[in-house]
Design an enzyme around this catalytic site. Structure first.
Site, mmCIF file in Angstrom:
data_model
loop_
_atom_site.group_PDB
_atom_site.id
_atom_site.type_symbol
_atom_site.label_atom_id
_atom_site.label_comp_id
_atom_site.label_asym_id
_atom_site.label_seq_id
_atom_site.Cartn_x
_atom_site.Cartn_y
_atom_site.Cartn_z
ATOM 1 N N HIS A 189 53.122 32.462 46.701
ATOM 2 C CA HIS A 189 52.257 33.356 45.929
ATOM 3 C C HIS A 189 53.039 34.585 45.555
ATOM 4 O O HIS A 189 53.639 35.242 46.403
ATOM 5 C CB HIS A 189 51.038 33.757 46.775
ATOM 6 C CG HIS A 189 49.990 34.474 45.987
ATOM 7 N ND1 HIS A 189 48.906 33.839 45.430
ATOM 8 C CD2 HIS A 189 49.875 35.775 45.630
ATOM 9 C CE1 HIS A 189 48.168 34.716 44.781
ATOM 10 N NE2 HIS A 189 48.741 35.911 44.885
ATOM 11 N N ASP B 73 36.589 36.831 46.719
ATOM 12 C CA ASP B 73 37.759 37.452 46.086
ATOM 13 C C ASP B 73 37.586 37.497 44.572
ATOM 14 O O ASP B 73 37.923 38.487 43.931
ATOM 15 C CB ASP B 73 39.045 36.700 46.445
ATOM 16 C CG ASP B 73 40.228 37.278 45.668
ATOM 17 O OD1 ASP B 73 40.512 38.469 45.865
ATOM 18 O OD2 ASP B 73 40.824 36.574 44.837
ATOM 19 N N ARG C 238 37.564 45.247 41.000
ATOM 20 C CA ARG C 238 38.722 46.136 41.234
ATOM 21 C C ARG C 238 39.487 46.358 39.939
ATOM 22 O O ARG C 238 39.968 47.467 39.661
ATOM 23 C CB ARG C 238 39.667 45.510 42.278
ATOM 24 C CG ARG C 238 39.124 45.606 43.701
ATOM 25 C CD ARG C 238 39.940 44.728 44.630
ATOM 26 N NE ARG C 238 41.333 45.091 44.654
ATOM 27 C CZ ARG C 238 42.340 44.216 44.866
ATOM 28 N NH1 ARG C 238 42.077 42.933 45.058
ATOM 29 N NH2 ARG C 238 43.576 44.625 44.886
ATOM 30 N N SER D 84 42.869 39.950 49.517
ATOM 31 C CA SER D 84 42.674 39.114 48.326
ATOM 32 C C SER D 84 43.637 37.922 48.360
ATOM 33 O O SER D 84 43.235 36.771 48.197
ATOM 34 C CB SER D 84 42.916 39.982 47.077
ATOM 35 O OG SER D 84 43.139 39.199 45.941
ATOM 36 N N LYS E 271 42.817 33.695 49.829
ATOM 37 C CA LYS E 271 43.045 32.513 48.977
ATOM 38 C C LYS E 271 44.081 31.579 49.597
ATOM 39 O O LYS E 271 43.937 30.361 49.573
ATOM 40 C CB LYS E 271 43.530 32.958 47.591
ATOM 41 C CG LYS E 271 42.421 33.532 46.736
ATOM 42 C CD LYS E 271 42.917 33.983 45.377
ATOM 43 C CE LYS E 271 43.836 35.168 45.462
ATOM 44 N NZ LYS E 271 43.771 36.128 44.390
HETATM 45 N N1 URA Z 1 47.248 39.125 43.396
HETATM 46 C C1 URA Z 1 46.078 38.776 43.976
HETATM 47 O O1 URA Z 1 45.743 37.600 44.072
HETATM 48 N N2 URA Z 1 45.288 39.758 44.457
HETATM 49 C C2 URA Z 1 45.612 41.058 44.365
HETATM 50 O O2 URA Z 1 44.840 41.892 44.828
HETATM 51 C C3 URA Z 1 46.829 41.418 43.742
HETATM 52 C C4 URA Z 1 47.650 40.422 43.264
#
Ligand code: URA
Length: 437
Positions: free
Chosen positions: A82, A161, A168, A183, A187
Site C-alpha cells: 500500500h 473508512d 476528511r 484508514s 483496509k
Molecule cells: N491512503 C489511505 O488509504 N488513507 C489515508 O488516510 C491516506 C492515504
C-alpha cells in the site's frame, strides 16, 4: 454516552476509551452520527492527536465495520502493498505481475485518484474493457489462475473508512497520523493478505511533508500490523518529484510497460526496492535471491506477459499493453526552462493538480476522467538545463491547458546551485526496528 461528550473530551486533549471509539465509528457508519458532528471530532483528533492505544482501537473499530476477506482457500502466500499516495505512483501495476512471476499471490484492492494524487483503478480503466469491479468469485478465480488481479475496494471492506475518508477529504482533516494510520491499516487487515509492505511517501507530492513524519506514521502502522500477526514492513520513500516520468492515466500505463521492458528509471528502482523487500518479508526469499528473482522476471519478459495475461483475465484489451502506442494521447504542448541552471525543486502536488485541471483527475466525485491527458517529465531533480530546454511535454485536449502549464512552470524551481543527490528510499521499518539508508 453522547457524541457531544466524545467531541468535548477530545477537544480537551483527553484519551478516548475503547467503547467511545467504537461508539463513534459505529454511529457514523450507520448514519446516526451526522457529518457535522463527525467533522468536529475529526478536527479535534487532527489537532490533539491520539495515543497508540487509541489509534489501535480506531483501526480495529474501522476494520470491524465490514467484512474480513479470507484468502486461505488460495493455499499460498498472499502479499499486499500500500502506498500512501503520490504523483506518477504506478508501482502496483508492475509489482502485481512481477510478484506473481515470483510465485506469490497478489490479490490487490486499490483506490481511485484522491485530491492531487492519481489512483491505480483509474489508470487500469484507461485500458479498453478492463474490469475493476469483478465479483468476489471471479476475483479469486483470476488470482488463483493468473497469480494476480487488481480490483477496486469492495463495498463492504472497511465501510467506515470509505465514509470517514470522504469526509476528511473535504474538511481539511487528511494529514493526521492517527487518521491515516487507521484508514490504511483497517483496509490492509480486512483484505486478508498475510504479508504487507507499506510504501510511506514524504515530500511535496505526499501527505507527509518530511521523512521524520513519514517514519512516525510507518512505525505506528508496522506496530499495528505486527500485533495483528502479519508479516509487515514499511519503506520510507521520496515523493519530492513525480515518481514516474509519465503522469496521467494512459500515460502511466505506457510508463509501466517501459519498466516491464527493463527501462531503468526512478520508477524501476523504486519498484525493485519494494518487490525485493516484500519477497524477503514472505520468508520464501532472502534479499539476494529476491533480487535475482525480480531480475529474471523482467529480463525474461515474463513480467510483461503476466501483465498482459492479467489484463485479458480482467476483460481488458491486452494489445494496448503489448503495443502501448495504441493508446490515444492528447495533443502535445511543452513547458520550457525560463533560465539556465539546475532543477533544484519541484512542487510535485502541483504537477498532479495540472493533470487534474486538464481532465485527468476529478474536481468533483461525479467528474468523468479524460484518460488521454497528462505530462511526460523531461527533467528530474538535479537535471542541468539551458533556457528554452523542454522541462516537460504536456498532452491535452484543450481543457485547462493554460492553467496546467502555469502550474507546472511555477512548480519547477531552477537555480544556479547543483542540488545534493536524491535517494529513492530513506529508511526501512520492520517490527524490530528501523534501518536508515
Ligand atoms: N491512503 C489511505 O488509504 N488513507 C489515508 O488516510 C491516506 C492515504
Amino acid at each position: 454516552m453522547t457524541i457531544i461528550d466524545v467531541i468535548e473530551k477530545k477537544k480537551l486533549k483527553q484519551e478516548l476509551t475503547t467503547d467511545e471509539i467504537s461508539f463513534f465509528v459505529k454511529g457514523f457508519t450507520d448514519g446516526s452520527i451526522p457529518d457535522y458532528q463527525m467533522s468536529a471530532l475529526l478536527m479535534a483528533i487532527l489537532l490533539n492527536g491520539m495515543t497508540d492505544r487509541e489509534t489501535f482501537d480506531l483501526t480495529n473499530a474501522m476494520l470491524r465495520s465490514g467484512d474480513v476477506v479470507d484468502m486461505s482457500a488460495l493455499g499460498g502466500i498472499v502479499v499486499d502493498k500500500h502506498s500512501t499516495g503520490g504523483i506518477g505512483d504506478s508501482t502496483t501495476l508492475a509489482l502485481a505481475p512481477i510478484l506473481a512471476c515470483c510465485g506469490v499471490y497478489v490479490a490487490k484492492m486499490s483506490g481511485r485518484g484522491l485530491g492531487f494524487t492519481g489512483g491505480t483503478i483509474d489508470k487500469l480503466e484507461s485500458i479498453p474493457g478492463f474490469d475493476t469491479a469483478l465479483s468476489e468469485k471471479e476475483f479469486f478465480e483470476v488470482v488463483k489462475r493468473v497469480g494476480c488481479a487488481v480490483i477496486g475496494q469492495t463495498a463492504n471492506l472497511a465501510p467506515a473508512d470509505k465514509k470517514i475518508y470522504a469526509l476528511r477529504d473535504v474538511t481539511g482533516t487528511v494529514n493526521s497520523i492517527p487518521l491515516i494510520c487507521a484508514s490504511i491499516m483497517s483496509k490492509k487487515l480486512a483484505s486478508g493478505s498475510d504479508t504487507i509492505l507499506l510504501d510511506v511517501k514524504y515530500g511535496s507530492g505526499a501527505f507527509m511533508p518530511d521523512p521524520e513524519s513519514a517514519l512516525e506514521l510507518a512505525k505506528k502502522m508496522v506496530a499495528i500490523g505486527a500485533l495483528a500477526g502479519k508479516r509487515i514492513g514499511a519503506l520510507i520513500t521520496d515523493m519530492q518529484q513525480p515518481l514516474s516520468d509519465h503522469v496521467g492515466n494512459s500515460l502511466e500505463i505506457v510508463g509501466i510497460v517501459d519498466v516491464l521492458n527493463g527501462k531503468q528509471n526512478r520508477l524501476y528502482h523504486e519498484i525493485k526496492e519494494v518487490a525485493i523487500r516484500l519477497l524477503a518479508l514472505t520468508g520464501k526469499y532472502t534479499l539476494k535471491t529476491a533480487e535475482a528473482a525480480f531480475q529474471e522476471a523482467i529480463d525474461s519478459g515474463r513480467a510483461l506477459n503476466k501483465f498482459a495475461e492479467m489484463v485479458t483475465a480482467q476483460h481488458g484489451d491486452a494489445s494496448y499493453v503489448l503495443h502501448p502506442d495504441k493508446f490515444e494521447i492528447g495533443s502535445k504542448d511543452v513547458v520550457v526552462a525560463d533560465r539556465d541552471g539546475y532543477v533544484t525543486g519541484m512542487v510535485a502536488a502541483d504537477i498532479g493538480r495540472a493533470v487534474t485541471h486538464m481532465g485527468g483527475g476529478r474536481m468533483q466525485k461525479t467528474d468523468v476522467i479524460d484518460f488521454s491527458v497528462g505530462v511526460i517529465m523531461k527533467v528530474q531533480l538535479g537535471s542541468k538545463v539551458n533556457k528554452g530546454d523542454v522541462l516537460c511535454e504536456v498532452y491535452h485536449n484543450g481543457k485547462g491547458l493554460q492553467e496546467a502549464k502555469r502550474l507546472i512552470q511555477n512548480a519547477i524551481t531552477i537555480t544556479k546551485t547543483k542540488p545534493a543527490e536524491h535517494k529513492i528510499a530513506y529508511a526501512y521499518v520492520h517490527k524490530d526496528g528501523v534501518e536508515l539508508f
